[in-house]
Design a protein around this motif. Structure first.
Motif, short mmCIF file in Angstrom:
data_model
loop_
_atom_site.label_atom_id
_atom_site.label_comp_id
_atom_site.label_asym_id
_atom_site.label_seq_id
_atom_site.Cartn_x
_atom_site.Cartn_y
_atom_site.Cartn_z
N ASP A 63 0.81 -1.22 0.00
CA ASP A 63 0.00 0.00 0.00
C ASP A 63 0.84 1.27 0.00
O ASP A 63 0.41 2.31 -0.50
N ALA A 64 2.04 1.21 0.56
CA ALA A 64 2.86 2.42 0.69
C ALA A 64 3.65 2.76 -0.57
O ALA A 64 4.27 3.82 -0.65
N ILE A 65 3.62 1.89 -1.57
CA ILE A 65 4.39 2.13 -2.79
C ILE A 65 3.80 3.30 -3.57
O ILE A 65 2.59 3.39 -3.78
N ASP A 66 4.67 4.21 -3.97
CA ASP A 66 4.25 5.40 -4.73
C ASP A 66 4.60 5.18 -6.20
O ASP A 66 5.78 5.21 -6.58
N HIS A 67 3.58 4.94 -7.02
CA HIS A 67 3.80 4.69 -8.45
C HIS A 67 2.54 5.13 -9.19
O HIS A 67 1.42 4.84 -8.74
N PRO A 68 2.66 5.83 -10.31
CA PRO A 68 1.47 6.33 -11.02
C PRO A 68 0.50 5.23 -11.46
O PRO A 68 -0.71 5.43 -11.43
N VAL A 69 1.03 4.08 -11.86
CA VAL A 69 0.14 2.98 -12.27
C VAL A 69 -0.66 2.48 -11.08
O VAL A 69 -1.87 2.24 -11.19
N LEU A 70 -0.02 2.36 -9.93
CA LEU A 70 -0.73 1.91 -8.74
C LEU A 70 -1.77 2.94 -8.30
O LEU A 70 -2.87 2.57 -7.88
N SER A 71 -1.44 4.21 -8.41
CA SER A 71 -2.41 5.26 -8.05
C SER A 71 -3.67 5.14 -8.90
O SER A 71 -4.80 5.25 -8.39
N ASN A 72 -3.49 4.90 -10.19
CA ASN A 72 -4.65 4.74 -11.07
C ASN A 72 -5.42 3.45 -10.77
O ASN A 72 -6.65 3.43 -10.84
N LEU A 73 -4.70 2.40 -10.43
CA LEU A 73 -5.38 1.14 -10.09
C LEU A 73 -6.21 1.30 -8.82
O LEU A 73 -7.32 0.74 -8.72
N LYS A 74 -5.72 2.06 -7.87
CA LYS A 74 -6.50 2.31 -6.66
C LYS A 74 -7.78 3.07 -6.99
O LYS A 74 -8.84 2.81 -6.40
N ALA A 75 -7.68 3.99 -7.95
CA ALA A 75 -8.87 4.73 -8.38
C ALA A 75 -9.86 3.79 -9.07
O ALA A 75 -11.08 3.88 -8.86
N VAL A 76 -9.34 2.88 -9.89
CA VAL A 76 -10.19 1.89 -10.56
C VAL A 76 -10.92 1.02 -9.53
O VAL A 76 -12.12 0.72 -9.67
N LEU A 77 -10.21 0.64 -8.48
CA LEU A 77 -10.81 -0.20 -7.44
C LEU A 77 -11.90 0.54 -6.66
O LEU A 77 -12.71 -0.09 -5.97
N GLN A 78 -11.91 1.86 -6.80
CA GLN A 78 -12.98 2.66 -6.19
C GLN A 78 -14.13 2.89 -7.17
O GLN A 78 -15.08 3.62 -6.86
N GLY A 79 -14.04 2.28 -8.36
CA GLY A 79 -15.12 2.38 -9.33
C GLY A 79 -14.87 3.36 -10.46
O GLY A 79 -15.70 3.48 -11.37
N GLU A 80 -13.74 4.05 -10.44
CA GLU A 80 -13.45 5.02 -11.50
C GLU A 80 -13.03 4.30 -12.78
O GLU A 80 -12.36 3.26 -12.73
N ARG A 81 -13.43 4.84 -13.91
CA ARG A 81 -13.03 4.27 -15.21
C ARG A 81 -11.92 5.13 -15.80
O ARG A 81 -12.08 6.34 -15.96
N ILE A 82 -10.81 4.48 -16.13
CA ILE A 82 -9.64 5.18 -16.65
C ILE A 82 -9.21 4.51 -17.95
O ILE A 82 -9.07 3.29 -18.01
N SER A 83 -9.01 5.31 -18.98
CA SER A 83 -8.61 4.78 -20.28
C SER A 83 -7.28 4.03 -20.18
O SER A 83 -6.34 4.51 -19.56
N GLY A 84 -7.23 2.85 -20.80
CA GLY A 84 -6.01 2.06 -20.78
C GLY A 84 -5.88 1.16 -19.57
O GLY A 84 -4.87 0.47 -19.42
#
Length: 292
Positions: free
Chosen positions: A253-274
């Motif tokens: 959870d503590a890892i700072d990476h843009p891909v992981l940040s977007n995946l966390k948003a997806v897991l909250q229901g957000e739709r992100i291209s790609g």
């Protein structure tokens, strides 16, 4: 392999010569035996900094050799053999704009504190390093304003050494400061990482490609995950990352990476291209006994 002072002195002479360097001239200038000069040139050739032209030596056309040439002509009055020999290159690679204490640098490099202090004193003397006080400790950072060419050379040298390890048929995914990740259909004499290492943590993906890192070493779960984040070019690969994250969330959870940040948003229901959708991820969780 670390440089000796004579390695750098030889390299300086070759870089500063307008024509190919004759070993006899190098011997006379350096005051060394023929066998010693031959050994020095061989080492510099192996490091990708020098090429042999018949019996003579010239600066190679590689990125680190070009970077050294720029360093030499930018700081001709500086005794470069005193700031690049032994394990100083290793230390310079660790120094950046973030101030670090002597203890931190010793832990990161495994260089004895007394030796480390001597190196830093030399760097301070030529202005390659800045020192500041934080509490009771002195902290050190690299001086990019005065010595950008030095940092460029160290970076180019280490990257070149790492990239030379990668087999020709492999596809390089990312080069780090002191390592590289790549993929290959063939098995390689390297450390399994990224998606290929997921099987060790309960997620068998059955991929055709094999993901590796060099130099060979033992990897932590966090390193494997970061390598997979850096390898995730396709939505399906990002889905794999999401599954691995969910299975090991408390350690990642503590890892700072843009891909992981977007995946966390997806897991909250957000739709992100790609990226995969939450529904895509949910469809695969039961397969690996993962709970959202």
């Amino acid at each position: 392999m670390p440089f000796s002072q004579n390695d750098i002195r030889t390299l300086v002479l070759i870089a500063g010569s307008e024509k190919p360097s004759n070993p006899r001239i190098l011997r006379e200038t350096l005051g060394l035996q023929r066998e010693t000069v031959s050994r020095l040139i061989t080492h510099l050739v192996k490091m990708g900094l020098v090429e042999r032209r018949g019996r003579e030596a010239i600066l190679a056309g590689t990125p680190p050799a070009e970077a050294f040439k720029l360093l030499y002509f930018s700081h001709r009055a500086t005794p470069l053999h005193k700031i690049l020999s032994l394990r100083r290159v290793e230390l310079l690679a660790r120094l950046d704009q973030t101030p670090r204490s002597l203890g931190d640098l010793a832990a990161e490099t495994d260089i004895p504190v007394d030796t480390l202090y001597g190196y830093l004193k030399g760097f301070l003397r030529v202005g390659a390093v800045s020192r500041s006080r934080q509490g009771k400790a002195y902290c050190y950072s690299f001086n990019f304003k005065l010595w950008p060419e030095l940092k460029d050379f160290v970076t180019a040298l280490l990257e070149y050494q790492v990239l030379r390890l990668v087999p020709r048929e492999a596809l390089i995914i990312k080069s780090y400061e002191d390592s590289v990740i790549f993929k290959s259909i063939r098995q390689q004499d390297a450390t399994i990482t990224s998606f290929s290492a997921y099987e060790d943590y309960g997620i068998d993906l059955g991929l055709w490609d094999n993901y590796y890192t060099l130099p060979k070493r033992e990897l932590s779960l966090q390193e494997v995950f970061v390598h997979s984040l850096d390898s995730a070019w396709e939505p399906s690969q990002k889905l794999f990352c999401a599954l691995f994250y969910l299975k090991n969330r408390n350690k990642l959870d503590a890892i700072d990476h843009p891909v992981l940040s977007n995946l966390k948003a997806v897991l909250q229901g957000e739709r992100i291209s790609g990226y995969p959708t939450l529904e895509d991820i949910e469809d695969r969780t039961d397969l690996y006994d993962i709970k959202l």
